[in-house]
Enzyme design. Structure first.
Site, mmCIF file in Angstrom:
data_model
loop_
_atom_site.group_PDB
_atom_site.id
_atom_site.type_symbol
_atom_site.label_atom_id
_atom_site.label_comp_id
_atom_site.label_asym_id
_atom_site.label_seq_id
_atom_site.Cartn_x
_atom_site.Cartn_y
_atom_site.Cartn_z
ATOM 1 N N HIS A 169 1.250 -1.142 0.143
ATOM 2 C CA HIS A 169 0.319 -0.038 -0.444
ATOM 3 C C HIS A 169 0.834 1.088 0.137
ATOM 4 C CE1 HIS A 169 -3.744 2.552 1.436
ATOM 5 N NE2 HIS A 169 -2.735 3.304 1.656
ATOM 6 N N GLU A 170 1.588 0.944 0.923
ATOM 7 C CA GLU A 170 2.839 2.198 1.167
ATOM 8 C C GLU A 170 3.613 2.328 -0.180
ATOM 9 O OE1 GLU A 170 2.319 4.782 2.733
ATOM 10 O OE2 GLU A 170 0.572 3.371 4.131
ATOM 11 N N HIS A 175 1.936 4.147 -2.642
ATOM 12 C CA HIS A 175 2.389 5.853 -2.922
ATOM 13 C C HIS A 175 4.023 6.663 -3.083
ATOM 14 C CE1 HIS A 175 -1.524 6.741 -0.900
ATOM 15 N NE2 HIS A 175 -1.004 6.177 0.301
ATOM 16 N N GLU A 206 -5.439 7.770 -2.364
ATOM 17 C CA GLU A 206 -5.373 7.084 -2.793
ATOM 18 C C GLU A 206 -5.597 5.717 -3.050
ATOM 19 O OE1 GLU A 206 -4.121 6.154 0.525
ATOM 20 O OE2 GLU A 206 -4.373 7.352 1.789
#
Length: 410
Positions: A195-196, A199, A224
């Site tokens: 997930h990170e 980003h 997101e």
């Protein structure tokens, strides 16, 4: 009764946060009115795709109604299980039962030993997994580079450099661990890492003329999306088998084990989705318009929980005063649901067929990550995943929920 005691104590401290939240709500409300808005929620949402509080609230209420029936079915399934386990045909299902009995049901339905799962995910291998992603999708590679004197705040911090045949970019990341690269991650941590990483890629692979439009500097309700998209990669066997290897034999993680992980995750999808809808409505309500001050946040949250979830509210608790997203995502928590809808559509329409192909990577980068906030997000999304990914509603934009409904089984 011990579960009840733990639940009540754990969700009723610290009392001081009630006043802190009241002050935050008042300060943000005053600021928003100084800026000519009726509420902080209006101020926060106006520059986003949604454009107005009414658009977001309508979207959330519709989603709440859509998920309610299946969530109620799941609630009754858990209640029936409790009654069988406790040998009590009249036992009610309470909030302090949720994690306990769901965990028990998942364990009984799917044999997933957390220690066995973690054995396939030492941090060093997970970083290799990220390398597989960037090399397969974008033709780039990660390399660990040494720290300069005084550069790191802890000896376990590592620095990775992303190299591309035509470009060079550097990003400093840290992975918290007491045992450095030898640490083993549970699969929840692997999902968080991916997930990170989504980003990070948004920042690394963005190419905009102006710095303040680069990477994650986008409308909040689309920010997101890359991180949610890369969560899918953390659950796909075709991806996991490339780096999740047995430390002794070098054999890839068994497909049967990955299927069990996915089956366990998918046991109560409506309950999980309903919770996120409730959080979003709560956030929007607390920072919305109020006829009187101070706002009784405890009563407001209790009413919303009764209305938008299948679960009771427990008197004397105020878990929301430790819900940190109210600070950094105030009136914007709904953006996680927007992003989940967008990412689910993108995964199903663009990535799922061949998630590691260079053509998939080119689409992800050239049609989305490259543009940062320099391109209208609605145009960006339609170019990437097709016109049906978004809908116009009340002067703003909402996601199409059909892909999400398919994923959740609605």
């Amino acid at each position: 009764m011990r579960r009840r005691q733990v639940y009540v104590v754990g969700n009723s401290e610290p009392r001081e946060n009630i006043g802190v939240l009241d002050e935050l709500i008042d300060a943000r409300d005053e600021f928003a009115k100084t800026m000519g808005c009726r509420s902080y929620a209006e101020f926060a949402i106006r520059p986003n795709m949604a454009a107005s509080v009414d658009v977001v609230m309508s979207f959330l209420n519709d989603l709440s109604d859509t998920v309610r029936h299946k969530a109620d079915e799941e609630f009754n399934t858990i209640k029936d299980f409790k009654r069988r386990v406790c040998n009590d045909k009249s036992a009610d299902l309470e909030p302090w039962d949720e994690d306990y009995f769901i965990g028990m049901m998942k364990s009984s339905a799917h044999t997933v030993d957390p220690s066995v799962v973690a054995s396939y995910f030492p941090l060093s291998q997970c970083i290799k997994g990220l390398n597989v992603l960037v090399e397969s999708l974008f033709g780039a590679t990660f390399h660990q580079v040494p720290m300069g004197d005084g550069e790191s705040w802890h000896p376990n911090v590592i620095k990775l450099s992303l190299h591309h045949p035509d470009e060079i970019i550097a990003l400093v990341c840290n992975f918290s661990s007491s045992r450095g690269l030898t640490a083993r991650l549970n699969h929840c941590d692997v999902e968080t890492l991916f997930h990170e990483f989504g980003h990070a890629l948004h920042s690394l692979l963005s190419r905009t003329e102006y710095q303040h439009f680069s990477g994650t500097r986008v409308a909040l309700d689309v920010a997101e999306t890359p991180s949610n998209l890369f969560e899918f990669y953390a659950w796909d066997y075709r991806v996991l088998r490339t780096f999740a290897l047995d430390e002794t034999t070098g054999d890839p993680i068994p497909e049967k084990l990955v299927k069990a992980l996915n089956a366990s995750r998918n046991m109560f999808p409506a309950t999980d989705l309903q919770r996120q809808v409730f959080y979003s409505i709560m956030d929007l309500t607390l920072f919305g318009e109020h006829t009187s001050k101070p706002v009784d946040t405890i009563s407001a949250v209790a009413d919303l929980k009764r209305k938008h979830t299948s679960w009771n509210y427990v008197e004397g608790t105020h878990w929301h005063t430790r819900f940190s997203h109210l600070i950094n995502y105030g009136a914007g928590y709904y953006s996680y649901l927007y992003a989940r809808c967008f990412a689910t559509t993108i995964w199903q329409e663009v990535c799922q067929g061949d998630p590691l192909s260079r053509s998939t990577g080119s689409a992800i980068r050239d049609k989305f990550l490259r543009h940062g906030g320099a391109k209208d997000p609605s145009v960006l999304l339609k170019d990437f995943a097709g016109d049906s990914v978004i809908k116009n509603s009340g002067g703003g934009i909402i996601p199409d929920i059909s892909s999400l409904c398919k994923e959740v089984g609605l």
